[in-house]
Design an enzyme around this catalytic site. Structure first.
Site, mmCIF file in Angstrom:
data_model
loop_
_atom_site.group_PDB
_atom_site.id
_atom_site.type_symbol
_atom_site.label_atom_id
_atom_site.label_comp_id
_atom_site.label_asym_id
_atom_site.label_seq_id
_atom_site.Cartn_x
_atom_site.Cartn_y
_atom_site.Cartn_z
ATOM 1 N N SER A 91 -7.389 -7.273 9.418
ATOM 2 C CA SER A 91 -8.781 -7.733 9.441
ATOM 3 C C SER A 91 -9.106 -8.525 8.181
ATOM 4 C CB SER A 91 -9.723 -6.534 9.585
ATOM 5 O OG SER A 91 -9.529 -5.657 8.495
ATOM 6 N N HIS B 88 0.822 -1.212 0.000
ATOM 7 C CA HIS B 88 0.000 0.000 0.000
ATOM 8 C C HIS B 88 0.860 1.269 0.000
ATOM 9 C CE1 HIS B 88 -3.853 -2.201 1.623
ATOM 10 N NE2 HIS B 88 -3.621 -2.431 0.349
HETATM 11 P P1 OAD Z 1 -7.692 -3.020 10.117
HETATM 12 O O1 OAD Z 1 -7.831 -1.807 10.969
HETATM 13 O O2 OAD Z 1 -8.788 -3.344 9.185
HETATM 14 O O3 OAD Z 1 -7.472 -4.299 11.039
HETATM 15 C C1 OAD Z 1 -6.535 -4.314 12.096
HETATM 16 C C2 OAD Z 1 -6.539 -5.679 12.729
HETATM 17 O O4 OAD Z 1 -5.519 -5.694 13.719
HETATM 18 C C3 OAD Z 1 -7.855 -6.069 13.414
HETATM 19 O O5 OAD Z 1 -8.263 -7.348 12.970
HETATM 20 C C4 OAD Z 1 -7.479 -6.091 14.906
HETATM 21 O O6 OAD Z 1 -8.197 -7.100 15.621
HETATM 22 C C5 OAD Z 1 -6.002 -6.416 14.841
HETATM 23 N N1 OAD Z 1 -5.208 -5.966 16.007
HETATM 24 C C6 OAD Z 1 -5.436 -4.911 16.823
HETATM 25 N N2 OAD Z 1 -4.464 -4.809 17.753
HETATM 26 C C7 OAD Z 1 -3.596 -5.832 17.519
HETATM 27 C C8 OAD Z 1 -2.390 -6.259 18.124
HETATM 28 N N3 OAD Z 1 -1.865 -5.616 19.161
HETATM 29 N N4 OAD Z 1 -1.760 -7.348 17.607
HETATM 30 C C9 OAD Z 1 -2.275 -8.006 16.538
HETATM 31 N N5 OAD Z 1 -3.408 -7.650 15.919
HETATM 32 C C10 OAD Z 1 -4.067 -6.579 16.397
HETATM 33 O O7 OAD Z 1 -6.275 -2.883 9.369
HETATM 34 P P2 OAD Z 1 -5.772 -3.587 8.038
HETATM 35 O O8 OAD Z 1 -6.283 -4.962 7.936
HETATM 36 O O9 OAD Z 1 -4.306 -3.379 7.965
HETATM 37 O O10 OAD Z 1 -5.574 0.703 3.327
HETATM 38 O O11 OAD Z 1 -6.467 -2.677 6.942
HETATM 39 C C11 OAD Z 1 -6.159 -2.863 5.603
HETATM 40 C C12 OAD Z 1 -6.163 -1.558 4.869
HETATM 41 O O12 OAD Z 1 -7.374 -0.813 5.155
HETATM 42 C C13 OAD Z 1 -5.072 -0.585 5.260
HETATM 43 O O13 OAD Z 1 -3.836 -0.881 4.663
HETATM 44 C C14 OAD Z 1 -5.622 0.721 4.770
HETATM 45 C C15 OAD Z 1 -7.043 0.605 5.267
HETATM 46 O O14 OAD Z 1 -8.005 1.335 4.598
HETATM 47 C C16 OAD Z 1 -5.166 1.768 2.625
HETATM 48 O O15 OAD Z 1 -4.884 2.823 3.157
HETATM 49 C C17 OAD Z 1 -5.099 1.521 1.151
#
Ligand code: OAD
Length: 243
Positions: free
Chosen positions: A188, A116
């Site tokens: 997520s 990204h």
């Molecule tokens: P999300 O905010 O969708 O998900 C974050 C995940 O991290 C969730 O499933 C939480 O349960 C988990 N989490 C929280 N604290 C944690 C910890 N201490 N250890 C392990 N896991 C933990 O974030 P992403 O999946 O990265 O895109 O989102 C994907 C994309 O959506 C991002 O790259 C961004 C956003 O819109 C762009 O900007 C293009």
């Protein structure tokens, strides 16, 4: 689950790591979804899209300034150090990340695929060739302008409405399909095409370890080892840095 994860990480010779915003949570960075997520408070369509940048560059740049300031002084936590240790141990450990905060590289990891993009640099929206590290100097002006052609600059992040860097995403899928263990941390698994990476691994018979305190879209199956813990807490134990 934890013992099985430790055993797989120890014994597999060709693992790959795939991370999302949760990987940086314990360093102080906010995630996007969930109760405390950025998208509860802010609109991704307005602030993180290519049309938003064209229509309201000041608003978009104010938001990136805020995120950059939030990231200043942020340090990799013990989970990052554990991955750096594992990379040295294995000699080869590609890291595919959706994160734009640069913390994998700051932790000394190499072969990091930022699918990204990166929040640390900006370039000319018209692609005249100008690109720069983001500094306080550049951000004095809102929106910052290209010193070569006068167009606005853009953060080097993949914005909604844009395609992912083709070579990087193609290599990421290839790595996931051909590795012998995919370690999925803090995502997520909702934003495509990145979200397809663990599914591509599973379809190719690859075992997946998921580290996430919450349930995600990944299936319940023999091939998915779900470790419902925080990355910074559990990674040192999983890689043998902590008893
Ligand atoms: P999300 O905010 O969708 O998900 C974050 C995940 O991290 C969730 O499933 C939480 O349960 C988990 N989490 C929280 N604290 C944690 C910890 N201490 N250890 C392990 N896991 C933990 O974030 P992403 O999946 O990265 O895109 O989102 C994907 C994309 O959506 C991002 O790259 C961004 C956003 O819109 C762009 O900007 C293009």
């Amino acid at each position: 689950m934890i013992n099985r994860a430790i055993e797989l990480i120890r014994n597999r010779s060709n693992p790959v790591v795939f991370t999302g915003a949760g990987m940086s949570r314990e360093s102080g960075m906010r995630t996007f979804r969930g109760e405390e997520g950025l998208w509860k408070e802010y609109s991704p369509e307005r602030l993180s899209s290519i049309s938003g940048l064209r229509e309201e560059p000041e608003v978009v740049w104010d938001w990136y300034k805020m995120r950059l300031m939030a990231g200043e002084g942020v340090k990799p936590h013990a989970g990052y150090r554990a991955l750096t240790h594992l990379q040295k141990l294995k000699g080869h450990l590609p890291v595919i990340t959706q994160n734009v905060d640069g913390l994998h590289s700051i932790s000394g990891q190499t072969d990091v695929l930022e699918i990204h993009g990166s929040m640390r640099t900006a370039s000319c929206l018209k692609k005249c060739g100008f690109s720069t590290q983001l500094s306080h100097e550049i951000l004095k002006e809102t929106p910052p302008l290209c010193p070569v052609c006068g167009t606005i600059l853009r953060p080097d992040i993949v914005l909604f409405g844009e395609s992912l860097p083709q070579e990087t995403i193609a290599r990421s899928y290839e790595l996931a399909e051909e590795c012998d263990l995919l370690i999925v941390i803090g995502t997520s698994v909702q934003v495509w095409p990145a979200a397809g990476i663990p599914f591509a691994a599973l379809e190719n018979g690859v075992d997946v370890i998921e580290i996430n305190p919450a349930r995600t879209e990944l299936p319940h199956s023999e091939s998915v080892i779900s470790v419902r813990r925080k990355a910074g807490e559990i990674l040192p134990l999983l890689v043998g840095l902590k008893e």
